[in-house]
Design an enzyme around this catalytic site. Structure first.
Site, PDB file in Angstrom:
ATOM      1  N   TYR A   1       0.839  -1.205   0.000  1.00 18.45           N
ATOM      2  CA  TYR A   1       0.000   0.000   0.000  1.00 18.45           C
ATOM      3  C   TYR A   1       0.874   1.256   0.000  1.00 18.45           C
ATOM      4  O   TYR A   1       0.650   2.188  -0.784  1.00 18.45           O
ATOM      5  CB  TYR A   1      -0.924  -0.013   1.232  1.00 18.45           C
ATOM      6  CG  TYR A   1      -1.748   1.251   1.370  1.00 18.45           C
ATOM      7  CD1 TYR A   1      -2.849   1.472   0.536  1.00 18.45           C
ATOM      8  CD2 TYR A   1      -1.427   2.231   2.315  1.00 18.45           C
ATOM      9  CE1 TYR A   1      -3.603   2.632   0.645  1.00 18.45           C
ATOM     10  CE2 TYR A   1      -2.172   3.390   2.420  1.00 18.45           C
ATOM     11  CZ  TYR A   1      -3.263   3.592   1.593  1.00 18.45           C
ATOM     12  OH  TYR A   1      -3.996   4.748   1.692  1.00 18.45           O
TER      13      TYR A   1
ATOM     14  N   GLU B   1     -11.668   5.511   4.951  1.00 19.98           N
ATOM     15  CA  GLU B   1     -11.139   6.490   5.912  1.00 19.98           C
ATOM     16  C   GLU B   1     -12.153   6.804   7.012  1.00 19.98           C
ATOM     17  O   GLU B   1     -11.775   7.007   8.157  1.00 19.98           O
ATOM     18  CB  GLU B   1     -10.713   7.783   5.206  1.00 19.98           C
ATOM     19  CG  GLU B   1      -9.422   7.660   4.391  1.00 19.98           C
ATOM     20  CD  GLU B   1      -8.159   7.552   5.245  1.00 19.98           C
ATOM     21  OE1 GLU B   1      -8.220   7.720   6.474  1.00 19.98           O
ATOM     22  OE2 GLU B   1      -7.090   7.298   4.654  1.00 19.98           O
TER      23      GLU B   1
ATOM     24  N   TRP C   1      -4.692   2.261  10.447  1.00 18.67           N
ATOM     25  CA  TRP C   1      -4.933   2.042   9.021  1.00 18.67           C
ATOM     26  C   TRP C   1      -4.670   0.586   8.646  1.00 18.67           C
ATOM     27  O   TRP C   1      -5.330   0.034   7.774  1.00 18.67           O
ATOM     28  CB  TRP C   1      -4.084   3.004   8.184  1.00 18.67           C
ATOM     29  CG  TRP C   1      -4.351   2.841   6.718  1.00 18.67           C
ATOM     30  CD1 TRP C   1      -3.500   2.365   5.776  1.00 18.67           C
ATOM     31  CD2 TRP C   1      -5.580   3.132   6.024  1.00 18.67           C
ATOM     32  NE1 TRP C   1      -4.120   2.339   4.540  1.00 18.67           N
ATOM     33  CE2 TRP C   1      -5.396   2.795   4.669  1.00 18.67           C
ATOM     34  CE3 TRP C   1      -6.829   3.624   6.425  1.00 18.67           C
ATOM     35  CZ2 TRP C   1      -6.403   2.943   3.710  1.00 18.67           C
ATOM     36  CZ3 TRP C   1      -7.826   3.774   5.471  1.00 18.67           C
ATOM     37  CH2 TRP C   1      -7.601   3.433   4.130  1.00 18.67           C
TER      38      TRP C   1
END
Ligand SMILES: [Zn+2]
Length: 185
Positions: free
Chosen positions: A18, A40, A48
């Site tokens: 990522y 988000e 995350w």
């Protein structure tokens, strides 16, 4: 290869992938912009990495992030999501996803695309950080967050909005020693 010094980055291939290929790469695709906004909003208060690991499950549970489908979710679908162990089971966030789908489609209608809207805040420019000083909010995220809220978006406070703008490449904040520093492609 030097990368950003994020906690637990190097020992998680999914996170490295990522970081190297997605984070900070400018996105002009509405479906991707919507997907990241939903992820988000669920990220809010969590790491995350947790969201990243659940991303495929989210995609399955949320109809491949189709805002038209999500805006129609009823009580049955909400209950189904609340019993899905593979996603983040938070009723406020699930309800927020439905509001966000509606708000997203409204923006799309008004601006022609969500892309036109979100990139208008910087006149289509990428804001590169200095790679040394890092913040969790700034004037841009305050402004965008305020506007998102006004348009009915939920769970998009300034911190989450800041993170979103980084994820979709409006802001590019790789660390100076990172091989992705000041690279947007
Ligand atoms: Zn980096």
């Amino acid at each position: 290869m030097n990368r950003c010094k994020w906690p637990s980055l190097e020992n998680n291939p999914i996170y490295v992938e990522y970081h190297d290929n997605e984070w900070g790469v400018p996105s002009y695709d509405d479906r991707h912009l919507f997907k990241m906004l939903i992820l988000e909003s669920f990220h809010c208060g969590l790491s995350w990495l947790i969201i990243l690991k659940k991303r495929e499950a989210f995609k399955l549970a949320f109809d491949d992030f189709d805002p038209k489908k999500i805006m129609e979710y009823n009580e049955d679908k909400i209950n189904e999501l609340l019993s899905n162990k593979d996603i983040v089971r938070n009723k406020s966030k699930i309800l927020a996803a439905i509001s966000n789908a509606k708000a997203f489609l409204k923006v799309k209608k008004e601006f022609g695309s969500f892309k036109n809207y979100i990139w208008s805040f910087t006149n289509d420019k990428i804001i590169f950080g200095d790679g040394i000083n890092f913040q969790t909010t700034n004037a841009l995220s305050d402004q965008v967050s305020k506007d998102l809220k006004k348009r009915g978006f939920k769970f998009m406070g300034s911190v989450t909005t800041y993170s979103y703008l980084e994820a979709i490449g409006v802001m590019n904040n790789h660390m100076k020693e990172c091989f992705r520093f000041h690279k947007s492609k």
